[in-house]
Motif scaffolding. Structure first.
Motif, PDB file in Angstrom:
ATOM      1  N   VAL A 198      72.765  10.389  13.470  1.00 30.70           N
ATOM      2  CA  VAL A 198      72.794  10.578  12.019  1.00 30.70           C
ATOM      3  C   VAL A 198      72.121  11.902  11.686  1.00 30.70           C
ATOM      4  N   ILE A 199      72.854  12.743  10.990  1.00 38.69           N
ATOM      5  CA  ILE A 199      72.367  14.067  10.614  1.00 38.69           C
ATOM      6  C   ILE A 199      72.296  14.143   9.101  1.00 38.69           C
ATOM      7  N   GLN A 200      71.193  14.637   8.594  1.00 43.26           N
ATOM      8  CA  GLN A 200      71.007  14.731   7.143  1.00 43.26           C
ATOM      9  C   GLN A 200      71.395  16.127   6.651  1.00 43.26           C
ATOM     10  N   ALA A 201      72.106  16.157   5.534  1.00 39.21           N
ATOM     11  CA  ALA A 201      72.393  17.420   4.853  1.00 39.21           C
ATOM     12  C   ALA A 201      71.698  17.387   3.500  1.00 39.21           C
ATOM     13  N   ILE A 253      72.202  22.020   6.766  1.00 45.49           N
ATOM     14  CA  ILE A 253      72.438  20.955   7.737  1.00 45.49           C
ATOM     15  C   ILE A 253      71.187  20.809   8.588  1.00 45.49           C
ATOM     16  N   LEU A 254      70.546  19.658   8.536  1.00 44.18           N
ATOM     17  CA  LEU A 254      69.277  19.443   9.230  1.00 44.18           C
ATOM     18  C   LEU A 254      69.529  18.793  10.584  1.00 44.18           C
ATOM     19  N   GLY A 255      70.235  19.512  11.438  1.00 45.23           N
ATOM     20  CA  GLY A 255      70.550  18.991  12.758  1.00 45.23           C
ATOM     21  C   GLY A 255      71.606  19.845  13.430  1.00 45.23           C
ATOM     22  N   GLU A 256      71.882  19.561  14.693  1.00 47.31           N
ATOM     23  CA  GLU A 256      72.830  20.345  15.505  1.00 47.31           C
ATOM     24  C   GLU A 256      74.212  19.683  15.454  1.00 47.31           C
ATOM     25  N   VAL A 257      75.231  20.456  15.075  1.00 46.01           N
ATOM     26  CA  VAL A 257      76.589  19.897  14.973  1.00 46.01           C
ATOM     27  C   VAL A 257      77.604  20.660  15.833  1.00 46.01           C
TER      28      VAL A 257
END
Length: 284
Positions: free
Chosen positions: A180-183, A199-203
């Motif tokens: 789960v990645i938070q935007a 984008i608070l994570g690696e996509v």
């Protein structure tokens, strides 16, 4: 509007009825009394997306109560609860739209009111005899999406803080194994314009599923998809309970690869088509 009659054995039948609009704009609804001789319960299904439908609903309930002398139970199914987004007064002088709509529904005296995936906790709290069908229950009806999530193919992205709870529930449903990645979006408070999406994570190299309850014009998801693609996401899909799509689907071209939504706002055949976007309608 669809009217279903149930007899004392639980048999369900669709009731035909007359309705029309007078030249002055007044609505008219008329039932055949013989259709309700064995009826013990009536279920009304309606997509309340305009004021005419609200008026027809009120007339239908009154006609049914007069016809049965209040002897039958009347239930309501409104998948999309109108005015759900107006669940707080932001500026002095505004109406609390969700409370107004809930009061309208409550005053009709339904024995049960079913809605799908309430926008917030406000609407269910205001409605009497409420059943709120969860987003997870609706997702389970889409075999393709459920299987992709079960295989761990997709990483979940919450478009903003308001959608985080719903996104986490989807992850929990699949054993908590889904990433789960938070935007988060930054808006101009005066104009409402989205200035930036973080984008608070690696996509990079990942297939993404954005999950939320309502898509109207789609600006939030357009800007989010742009940021995801820029950061290297190889596929972006959107799971929305209530697909309004007031700007059509062309605004998502090149950004959103697939859209999953229900038939809560319109029937499947009424949704716009787009050859560049895979549209999956979950019919309930």
């Amino acid at each position: 509007m669809k009217i279903f009659s149930y007899d004392n054995k639980g048999n369900k039948s669709l009731i035909e009825f007359d309705r029309f609009t007078f030249s002055g704009g007044e609505e008219h609804v008329r039932f055949n009394p013989e259709d309700f001789l064995a009826t013990v319960k009536v279920e009304i299904f309606e997509r309340l997306i305009n004021s005419s439908k609200l008026m027809r609903l009120m007339l239908a309930v009154d006609a049914l109560r007069r016809l049965s002398h209040d002897a039958i139970s009347i239930e309501l199914v409104i998948p999309y609860f109108p005015y759900a987004r107006q669940d707080r007064v932001c500026v002095e002088g505004e109406a609390l739209g969700s409370a107004v709509m809930a009061s309208f529904i409550n005053n009709l005296g339904f024995s049960k009111v079913t809605i799908w995936d309430a926008h917030s906790d406000v609407s269910p709290a205001l409605l009497k005899n409420i059943v709120n069908v969860s987003q997870i229950s609706l997702l389970e009806k889409c075999d393709e999406l459920r299987q992709r999530l079960a295989r761990g193919e997709l990483a979940l992205v919450s478009p903003d803080a308001g959608a985080s709870k719903k996104t986490m529930k989807i992850a929990e449903e699949f054993g908590g194994e889904l990433e789960v990645i938070q935007a988060q979006k930054i808006r101009n408070l005066k104009t409402g314009e989205i200035l930036k999406t973080d984008i608070l994570g690696e996509v990079e190299g990942k297939k993404i599923l954005i999950a939320d309850d309502i898509c109207d014009g789609g600006r939030t998801f357009i800007e989010l998809a742009k940021a995801l693609k820029k950061k290297g996401a190889i596929e972006v899909s959107l799971f929305i309970t209530h697909g309004i799509f007031s700007k059509g689907l062309s605004v998502f071209e090149g950004l959103i690869d697939a859209i999953y939504t229900t038939d809560s706002f319109r029937s499947a055949e009424e949704y716009p088509s787009n050859s560049k976007i895979k549209l999956n309608i979950i019919e309930m």
